[in-house]
Scaffold this motif. Structure first.
Motif, PDB file in Angstrom:
ATOM      1  N   ASP A   5       0.871  -1.169   0.000  1.00  0.00           N
ATOM      2  CA  ASP A   5       0.000   0.000   0.000  1.00  0.00           C
ATOM      3  C   ASP A   5       0.909   1.220   0.000  1.00  0.00           C
ATOM      4  OD1 ASP A   5      -2.443  -1.441   0.176  1.00  0.00           O
ATOM      5  OD2 ASP A   5      -2.122  -1.704   2.322  1.00  0.00           O
ATOM      6  N   THR A   7       2.132   4.722   0.888  1.00  0.00           N
ATOM      7  CA  THR A   7       1.878   5.604   2.031  1.00  0.00           C
ATOM      8  C   THR A   7       2.406   7.015   1.800  1.00  0.00           C
ATOM      9  OG1 THR A   7       3.919   4.852   3.081  1.00  0.00           O
ATOM     10  CG2 THR A   7       1.883   3.709   3.694  1.00  0.00           C
ATOM     11  N   SER A  24       0.999  -4.866   2.144  1.00  0.00           N
ATOM     12  CA  SER A  24      -0.462  -4.783   2.223  1.00  0.00           C
ATOM     13  C   SER A  24      -1.067  -6.024   2.859  1.00  0.00           C
ATOM     14  CB  SER A  24      -1.043  -4.600   0.823  1.00  0.00           C
ATOM     15  OG  SER A  24      -2.454  -4.558   0.882  1.00  0.00           O
ATOM     16  N   THR A  52      -7.097  -0.698  -9.708  1.00  0.00           N
ATOM     17  CA  THR A  52      -7.595  -0.828  -8.340  1.00  0.00           C
ATOM     18  C   THR A  52      -9.006  -1.396  -8.314  1.00  0.00           C
ATOM     19  OG1 THR A  52      -6.228   1.051  -7.709  1.00  0.00           O
ATOM     20  CG2 THR A  52      -7.964   0.436  -6.187  1.00  0.00           C
TER      21      THR A  52
END
Length: 103
Positions: A5, A7, A24, A52
């Motif tokens: 993920d 950040t 993740s 996504t």
């Protein structure tokens, strides 16, 4: 292979963008599943960015990239390569039944 993920992002003076991230937990199930064909053998920086919508168990129309076709319905994905091979991906805890046609 890893799934992370993002950040944060930074851009240096040369306009290079660097992303930071953490492994993740929500998408760890993707490790080991097929992605898109890599394209050029020996390509530098082999990173794939996947839609996504597909990753969040959405449904999308079949996509044909000239090497394979891929479709996702409710988190179930099917990749059919031009050589005739197929790879299904099934969400955790779900079942799949494969039926074959007579030769």
């Amino acid at each position: 292979m890893g799934v992370h993920d993002v950040t944060g992002r930074t851009r240096n003076a040369d306009e290079w963008v660097t992303s930071t991230g953490t492994p993740s937990a929500t998408r760890a199930h993707l490790i080991g599943t097929p992605g898109k064909p890599w394209g050029i053998r020996g390509m530098a920086r082999p990173i794939q960015y996947l839609d996504t919508t597909v990753l969040i168990c959405g449904s999308v129309a079949a996509v044909d990239d000239g090497i394979a076709r891929r479709a996702v319905i409710d988190g179930f994905a099917l990749v059919v390569n031009n050589d005739g091979s197929a790879v299904p991906s099934v969400p955790a805890g779900r079942r799949v039944t494969v039926l074959t046609n007579a030769a």
